[in-house]
Design an enzyme around this catalytic site. Sequence first.
Site, PDB file in Angstrom:
ATOM      1  CB  SER A 164      -0.854  -0.041   1.265  1.00  0.00           C
ATOM      2  OG  SER A 164      -1.455   1.197   1.512  1.00  0.00           O
ATOM      3  CE1 TYR A 177      -4.170  -2.899   5.705  1.00  0.00           C
ATOM      4  CE2 TYR A 177      -3.595  -0.597   5.283  1.00  0.00           C
ATOM      5  CZ  TYR A 177      -3.907  -1.868   4.818  1.00  0.00           C
ATOM      6  OH  TYR A 177      -3.918  -2.097   3.458  1.00  0.00           O
ATOM      7  CE  LYS A 215      -1.591  -4.568   3.476  1.00  0.00           C
ATOM      8  NZ  LYS A 215      -1.847  -5.917   2.973  1.00  0.00           N
TER       9      LYS A 215
HETATM   10  P1  NAD Z   1     -11.130  -7.152   1.318  1.00  0.00           P
HETATM   11  O1  NAD Z   1     -11.377  -7.128   2.781  1.00  0.00           O
HETATM   12  O2  NAD Z   1     -12.281  -6.868   0.411  1.00  0.00           O
HETATM   13  O3  NAD Z   1     -10.514  -8.561   0.891  1.00  0.00           O
HETATM   14  C1  NAD Z   1      -9.669  -9.302   1.732  1.00  0.00           C
HETATM   15  C2  NAD Z   1     -10.216 -10.726   1.786  1.00  0.00           C
HETATM   16  O4  NAD Z   1      -9.347 -11.502   2.613  1.00  0.00           O
HETATM   17  C3  NAD Z   1     -11.609 -10.808   2.395  1.00  0.00           C
HETATM   18  O5  NAD Z   1     -12.450 -11.543   1.526  1.00  0.00           O
HETATM   19  C4  NAD Z   1     -11.400 -11.533   3.729  1.00  0.00           C
HETATM   20  O6  NAD Z   1     -12.511 -12.343   4.051  1.00  0.00           O
HETATM   21  C5  NAD Z   1     -10.138 -12.326   3.444  1.00  0.00           C
HETATM   22  N1  NAD Z   1      -9.305 -12.649   4.620  1.00  0.00           N
HETATM   23  C6  NAD Z   1      -8.828 -11.789   5.559  1.00  0.00           C
HETATM   24  N2  NAD Z   1      -8.049 -12.438   6.441  1.00  0.00           N
HETATM   25  C7  NAD Z   1      -8.028 -13.752   6.045  1.00  0.00           C
HETATM   26  C8  NAD Z   1      -7.389 -14.910   6.546  1.00  0.00           C
HETATM   27  N3  NAD Z   1      -6.620 -14.892   7.633  1.00  0.00           N
HETATM   28  N4  NAD Z   1      -7.586 -16.083   5.887  1.00  0.00           N
HETATM   29  C9  NAD Z   1      -8.366 -16.137   4.782  1.00  0.00           C
HETATM   30  N5  NAD Z   1      -8.989 -15.070   4.268  1.00  0.00           N
HETATM   31  C10 NAD Z   1      -8.818 -13.887   4.891  1.00  0.00           C
HETATM   32  O7  NAD Z   1      -9.918  -6.162   1.025  1.00  0.00           O
HETATM   33  P2  NAD Z   1      -9.396  -5.553  -0.351  1.00  0.00           P
HETATM   34  O8  NAD Z   1      -9.769  -4.124  -0.410  1.00  0.00           O
HETATM   35  O9  NAD Z   1      -9.743  -6.455  -1.462  1.00  0.00           O
HETATM   36  O10 NAD Z   1      -7.840  -5.596  -0.089  1.00  0.00           O
HETATM   37  C11 NAD Z   1      -7.034  -6.672  -0.545  1.00  0.00           C
HETATM   38  C12 NAD Z   1      -5.612  -6.432  -0.100  1.00  0.00           C
HETATM   39  O11 NAD Z   1      -5.155  -5.186  -0.630  1.00  0.00           O
HETATM   40  C13 NAD Z   1      -5.411  -6.336   1.402  1.00  0.00           C
HETATM   41  O12 NAD Z   1      -4.180  -6.948   1.719  1.00  0.00           O
HETATM   42  C14 NAD Z   1      -5.341  -4.844   1.656  1.00  0.00           C
HETATM   43  O13 NAD Z   1      -4.606  -4.556   2.792  1.00  0.00           O
HETATM   44  C15 NAD Z   1      -4.634  -4.380   0.399  1.00  0.00           C
HETATM   45  N6  NAD Z   1      -4.877  -2.973   0.071  1.00  0.00           N
HETATM   46  C16 NAD Z   1      -6.162  -2.529  -0.061  1.00  0.00           C
HETATM   47  C17 NAD Z   1      -6.398  -1.194  -0.370  1.00  0.00           C
HETATM   48  C18 NAD Z   1      -7.804  -0.675  -0.476  1.00  0.00           C
HETATM   49  O14 NAD Z   1      -7.970   0.546  -0.414  1.00  0.00           O
HETATM   50  N7  NAD Z   1      -8.812  -1.513  -0.647  1.00  0.00           N
HETATM   51  C19 NAD Z   1      -5.318  -0.326  -0.576  1.00  0.00           C
HETATM   52  C20 NAD Z   1      -4.017  -0.825  -0.451  1.00  0.00           C
HETATM   53  C21 NAD Z   1      -3.800  -2.149  -0.121  1.00  0.00           C
HETATM   54  C1  WQD Z   2      -9.608   9.499   0.918  1.00  0.00           C
HETATM   55  C2  WQD Z   2      -9.818  10.984   1.133  1.00  0.00           C
HETATM   56  C3  WQD Z   2     -10.137  11.624   3.433  1.00  0.00           C
HETATM   57  C4  WQD Z   2     -13.945   9.587   3.980  1.00  0.00           C
HETATM   58  C5  WQD Z   2      -6.865   4.616   3.056  1.00  0.00           C
HETATM   59  C6  WQD Z   2      -5.957   3.866   3.995  1.00  0.00           C
HETATM   60  C7  WQD Z   2      -4.643   3.587   3.359  1.00  0.00           C
HETATM   61  C8  WQD Z   2      -4.811   2.905   2.015  1.00  0.00           C
HETATM   62  C9  WQD Z   2      -5.662   3.730   1.127  1.00  0.00           C
HETATM   63  C10 WQD Z   2      -4.926   0.495   2.276  1.00  0.00           C
HETATM   64  C11 WQD Z   2      -9.061  11.522   2.352  1.00  0.00           C
HETATM   65  C12 WQD Z   2     -11.365  11.918   2.607  1.00  0.00           C
HETATM   66  C13 WQD Z   2     -12.773  10.078   3.426  1.00  0.00           C
HETATM   67  C14 WQD Z   2     -14.961  10.509   4.343  1.00  0.00           C
HETATM   68  C15 WQD Z   2     -13.594  12.317   3.542  1.00  0.00           C
HETATM   69  N1  WQD Z   2      -5.475   1.620   2.153  1.00  0.00           N
HETATM   70  N2  WQD Z   2     -12.610  11.424   3.216  1.00  0.00           N
HETATM   71  N3  WQD Z   2     -14.753  11.843   4.109  1.00  0.00           N
HETATM   72  O1  WQD Z   2      -7.097   8.194   3.474  1.00  0.00           O
HETATM   73  O2  WQD Z   2      -6.091   7.555   1.291  1.00  0.00           O
HETATM   74  O3  WQD Z   2      -6.359   5.886   2.992  1.00  0.00           O
HETATM   75  O4  WQD Z   2      -6.919   3.976   1.781  1.00  0.00           O
HETATM   76  O5  WQD Z   2      -3.782   0.206   2.311  1.00  0.00           O
HETATM   77  O6  WQD Z   2      -3.908   2.794   4.224  1.00  0.00           O
HETATM   78  O7  WQD Z   2      -5.764   4.663   5.145  1.00  0.00           O
HETATM   79  O8  WQD Z   2      -8.403   6.794   1.801  1.00  0.00           O
HETATM   80  O9  WQD Z   2     -10.759   6.646   1.172  1.00  0.00           O
HETATM   81  O10 WQD Z   2     -10.152   6.846   3.620  1.00  0.00           O
HETATM   82  O11 WQD Z   2      -9.873   8.822   2.133  1.00  0.00           O
HETATM   83  O12 WQD Z   2     -13.462  13.528   3.370  1.00  0.00           O
HETATM   84  O13 WQD Z   2     -16.016  10.144   4.873  1.00  0.00           O
HETATM   85  O14 WQD Z   2     -11.188  11.228   1.403  1.00  0.00           O
HETATM   86  O15 WQD Z   2      -9.891  12.649   4.351  1.00  0.00           O
HETATM   87  O16 WQD Z   2      -8.624  12.781   2.014  1.00  0.00           O
HETATM   88  P1  WQD Z   2      -6.959   7.195   2.433  1.00  0.00           P
HETATM   89  P2  WQD Z   2      -9.872   7.201   2.218  1.00  0.00           P
END
Ligand code: NAD
Ligand code: WQD
Length: 342
Positions: free
Chosen positions: A127, A152, A156
């Site tokens: 991330s 969290y 990562k």
């Molecule tokens: P998500 O929660 O939709 O998907 C994760 C899946 O993993 C879920 O279906 C959950 O049931 C499963 N899971 C969690 N722990 C588990 C375990 N111990 N064993 C088996 N299954 C398990 O999340 P997502 O948004 O699809 O994110 C996927 C990955 O990407 C994550 O590692 C997250 O940290 C990373 N990521 C997400 C974002 C985002 O904004 N969505 C941004 C950066 C990184």
């Molecule tokens: C986006 C923007 C808020 C909600 C998260 C995780 C980060 C990474 C990416 C996984 C910001 C604003 C949000 C609301 C708002 N995920 N906002 N009102 O902050 O980039 O980070 O997602 O790895 O670890 O922290 O994403 O979607 O929460 O916010 O004004 O109700 O929207 O302040 O500027 P962010 P976000």
Amino acid sequence: MKKKILVTGGTGYIGSHTAVELIGSGYEVNIIDNLYNSDAETAERIGEITGIKPHLEVFDICDRKKLDGFLKKNSKISAIIHFAAYKAVGESVNKPLDYYRNNLDSLMNLLDAMIRFKIPALVFSSSCTVYGQPEKLPVTEDTPIKPATSPYGNTKRIGEEVIRDTVFANPDLKAISLRYFNPVGAHPSGLIGEMPRGVPENLVPFITQTAIGLRDMLQVFGNDYNTPDGSCIRDYLHVVDLAKAHVVAVDRLLGDKNKKRYEVFNLGTGKGVSVFEAIESFERVSGVKLKYKVTGRRPGDIEKIWADPSFANEELGWKTEYSLDEAMRSAWKWENSIRKKI
Ligand code: NAD
Ligand code: WQD
């Protein structure tokens, strides 16, 4: 014969979109998910979109015995894409041990199993959170990593280090960490998308839930930042573009051309978008006037961040194709389709 890819967390948001793209590119997909944050029906939906339903095994990857049992039964896995993790930043502050345990135990179990079962390639969901608030923008892969501001985020950072060290100690392993910026939107079919538990922390699901009447109004967290319109800036990329990057990463790991054993790529559009611009985009494509008010800053928020995706563009031959408007349109279609079902 089709190459078999194990997708952990494959019924989740990004995993399900990636499963669709992998199947579309001729891979066989096996999913492990404990359904903590997703639904088994998603596997059916992936089948509806692609014509091939992936095999889904429901268990927790922290359970070593079950993981070993699965891998004994399912030989010849060419690569693993590891999505499974807890991802709620706010929750992680209150439940650090749950996050460290789930996100790191699962990763270490997988790496250990990869060595023992001779699975050579891993793609890891990292991330942009590892960069904190960078001094210089846009962010390249050489931008210094900052101390994490949440458990969290720390999982990562540590996860990447665990992978790097394990790869260097095991010459048969290769890995790629993908640092996602802000994934948004849903599959254009409206059949799969993001399904937040409870009140969403992220901007786009909060916008769509407000527009559909599930939330009273969106709070814009601050308009006094040092940005052109005062709101925070992020790099929002369409989840389908993000999913495609995983296919390219797997291709690269399994091909013979690339000799590098561990690599990191930023995945973003390269364009910073403010909260107000995101709202305007949503209003433009949905025709809905969004109720929102500006409130105080959210603690821990990063003021502005966007990617320099040129390394991924050049080395992976990957770049984003969808616009923010298209991502918002698909998010709105998805929101409407799930509310009809509930
Ligand atoms: P998500 O929660 O939709 O998907 C994760 C899946 O993993 C879920 O279906 C959950 O049931 C499963 N899971 C969690 N722990 C588990 C375990 N111990 N064993 C088996 N299954 C398990 O999340 P997502 O948004 O699809 O994110 C996927 C990955 O990407 C994550 O590692 C997250 O940290 C990373 N990521 C997400 C974002 C985002 O904004 N969505 C941004 C950066 C990184
Ligand atoms: C986006 C923007 C808020 C909600 C998260 C995780 C980060 C990474 C990416 C996984 C910001 C604003 C949000 C609301 C708002 N995920 N906002 N009102 O902050 O980039 O980070 O997602 O790895 O670890 O922290 O994403 O979607 O929460 O916010 O004004 O109700 O929207 O302040 O500027 P962010 P976000």
